[in-house]
Scaffold this motif. Structure first.
Motif, short mmCIF file in Angstrom:
data_model
loop_
_atom_site.label_atom_id
_atom_site.label_comp_id
_atom_site.label_asym_id
_atom_site.label_seq_id
_atom_site.Cartn_x
_atom_site.Cartn_y
_atom_site.Cartn_z
N VAL A 2 25.12 55.73 -30.35
CA VAL A 2 24.06 55.19 -29.46
C VAL A 2 24.70 54.70 -28.16
N SER A 3 25.86 54.04 -28.29
CA SER A 3 26.56 53.55 -27.10
C SER A 3 26.93 54.71 -26.19
N ALA A 4 27.35 55.84 -26.77
CA ALA A 4 27.72 57.01 -25.96
C ALA A 4 26.53 57.51 -25.15
N VAL A 5 25.33 57.45 -25.74
CA VAL A 5 24.12 57.88 -25.02
C VAL A 5 23.91 57.00 -23.78
N VAL A 6 24.06 55.67 -23.96
CA VAL A 6 23.86 54.74 -22.83
C VAL A 6 24.91 54.99 -21.75
N GLN A 7 26.18 55.10 -22.19
CA GLN A 7 27.27 55.30 -21.22
C GLN A 7 27.09 56.60 -20.44
N GLU A 8 26.73 57.69 -21.15
CA GLU A 8 26.56 58.98 -20.48
C GLU A 8 25.42 58.93 -19.48
N ALA A 9 24.33 58.27 -19.86
CA ALA A 9 23.17 58.16 -18.94
C ALA A 9 23.59 57.40 -17.68
N ARG A 10 24.36 56.32 -17.86
CA ARG A 10 24.77 55.52 -16.70
C ARG A 10 25.73 56.32 -15.81
N ILE A 11 26.68 57.02 -16.43
CA ILE A 11 27.65 57.80 -15.65
C ILE A 11 26.94 58.94 -14.91
N LEU B 37 34.62 46.55 -31.77
CA LEU B 37 33.46 47.44 -31.74
C LEU B 37 33.28 48.04 -30.34
N LEU B 38 33.48 47.21 -29.32
CA LEU B 38 33.34 47.72 -27.95
C LEU B 38 34.42 48.76 -27.66
N GLU B 39 35.65 48.49 -28.11
CA GLU B 39 36.72 49.48 -27.87
C GLU B 39 36.42 50.80 -28.58
N LEU B 40 35.90 50.71 -29.81
CA LEU B 40 35.53 51.93 -30.54
C LEU B 40 34.42 52.67 -29.80
N SER B 41 33.53 51.92 -29.16
CA SER B 41 32.34 52.52 -28.54
C SER B 41 32.62 53.09 -27.15
N ARG B 42 33.51 52.45 -26.38
CA ARG B 42 33.70 52.94 -25.00
C ARG B 42 35.17 53.22 -24.66
N GLU C 81 27.19 54.92 -36.14
CA GLU C 81 25.88 55.03 -35.49
C GLU C 81 25.89 54.26 -34.16
N ARG C 82 26.50 53.07 -34.18
CA ARG C 82 26.58 52.27 -32.95
C ARG C 82 27.35 53.04 -31.87
N MET C 83 28.47 53.69 -32.27
CA MET C 83 29.28 54.45 -31.31
C MET C 83 28.45 55.57 -30.69
N ARG D 54 31.24 53.62 -16.63
CA ARG D 54 31.19 53.60 -18.11
C ARG D 54 30.98 52.18 -18.62
N VAL D 55 31.65 51.21 -17.97
CA VAL D 55 31.65 49.84 -18.49
C VAL D 55 30.63 48.97 -17.75
N ASN D 56 29.94 48.13 -18.52
CA ASN D 56 29.01 47.14 -17.95
C ASN D 56 29.45 45.78 -18.50
N LEU D 57 30.22 45.04 -17.68
CA LEU D 57 30.85 43.82 -18.19
C LEU D 57 29.85 42.73 -18.56
N SER D 58 28.75 42.60 -17.80
CA SER D 58 27.80 41.53 -18.14
C SER D 58 27.15 41.79 -19.50
N ARG D 59 26.88 43.05 -19.78
CA ARG D 59 26.33 43.40 -21.10
C ARG D 59 27.38 43.10 -22.20
N GLU D 60 28.63 43.41 -21.92
CA GLU D 60 29.68 43.14 -22.91
C GLU D 60 29.80 41.63 -23.17
N MET D 61 29.65 40.82 -22.13
CA MET D 61 29.69 39.35 -22.32
C MET D 61 28.57 38.89 -23.24
N GLU D 62 27.39 39.47 -23.07
CA GLU D 62 26.25 39.13 -23.95
C GLU D 62 26.60 39.44 -25.41
N ILE D 63 27.18 40.64 -25.61
CA ILE D 63 27.51 41.08 -26.98
C ILE D 63 28.58 40.18 -27.59
N LEU D 64 29.62 39.87 -26.80
CA LEU D 64 30.68 38.99 -27.31
C LEU D 64 30.11 37.63 -27.69
O1 LIG Z 1 24.82 48.51 -23.20
C1 LIG Z 1 25.44 49.27 -22.44
O2 LIG Z 1 25.20 49.28 -21.22
C2 LIG Z 1 26.45 50.18 -22.97
O3 LIG Z 1 27.00 51.01 -22.25
C3 LIG Z 1 26.85 50.03 -24.41
C4 LIG Z 1 28.15 49.22 -24.54
C5 LIG Z 1 28.29 48.90 -26.05
O4 LIG Z 1 28.93 49.68 -26.74
O5 LIG Z 1 27.68 47.92 -26.48
C6 LIG Z 1 29.30 50.05 -24.09
C7 LIG Z 1 29.87 49.90 -22.86
C8 LIG Z 1 29.46 48.86 -21.92
O6 LIG Z 1 30.55 48.30 -21.26
C9 LIG Z 1 28.59 47.83 -22.53
C10 LIG Z 1 28.05 47.96 -23.76
#
Ligand SMILES: O=C(O)C(=O)C[C@]1(C(=O)O)C=C[C@@H](O)C=C1
Length: 87
Positions: A36-45, A79-84, A32-34, A51-61
């Motif tokens: 939802v993550s695909a929806v966010v990534q596709e919207a951003r692209i 989880l992030l690798e599975l998601s993006r 389910e996480r994968m 595809r990648v948002n490093l500051s958001r990834e830092m928050e998650i880590l």
């Molecule tokens: O939150 C986002 O902006 C996403 O794109 C989701 C997500 C994630 O799977 O948590 C995936 C890729 C981004 O690099 C950061 C986070």
């Protein structure tokens, strides 16, 4: 087998059933996480972003590390690798 052994075997098999049920739920949540993550990534692209948002990834880590310690960071990275995918 003695009564004690029966009890131990029952305890282990009962606990393993619970673990299997928890693992099924965890796998479902990861899938389910994968999605939802695909929806966010596709919207951003689609809107011209990356595809990648490093500051958001830092928050998650940080969140996973705070809750679970160092292995939490490794779990979040998986989880992030599975998601993006791999970066
Ligand atoms: O939150 C986002 O902006 C996403 O794109 C989701 C997500 C994630 O799977 O948590 C995936 C890729 C981004 O690099 C950061 C986070």
């Amino acid at each position: 087998m003695t009564a004690t052994h029966d009890t131990t075997a029952d305890l282990i098999s009962g606990a393993r059933e619970r673990i299997d049920a928890l693992d099924d739920r965890i796998i479902g949540l990861v899938q389910e996480r994968m999605a939802v993550s695909a929806v966010v990534q596709e919207a951003r692209i689609t809107s011209g972003g990356r595809r990648v948002n490093l500051s958001r990834e830092m928050e998650i880590l940080g969140r996973y590390r705070e809750a679970l310690g160092r292995p939490g960071t490794a779990l979040a990275m998986t989880l992030l690798e599975l998601s993006r995918g791999k970066v």
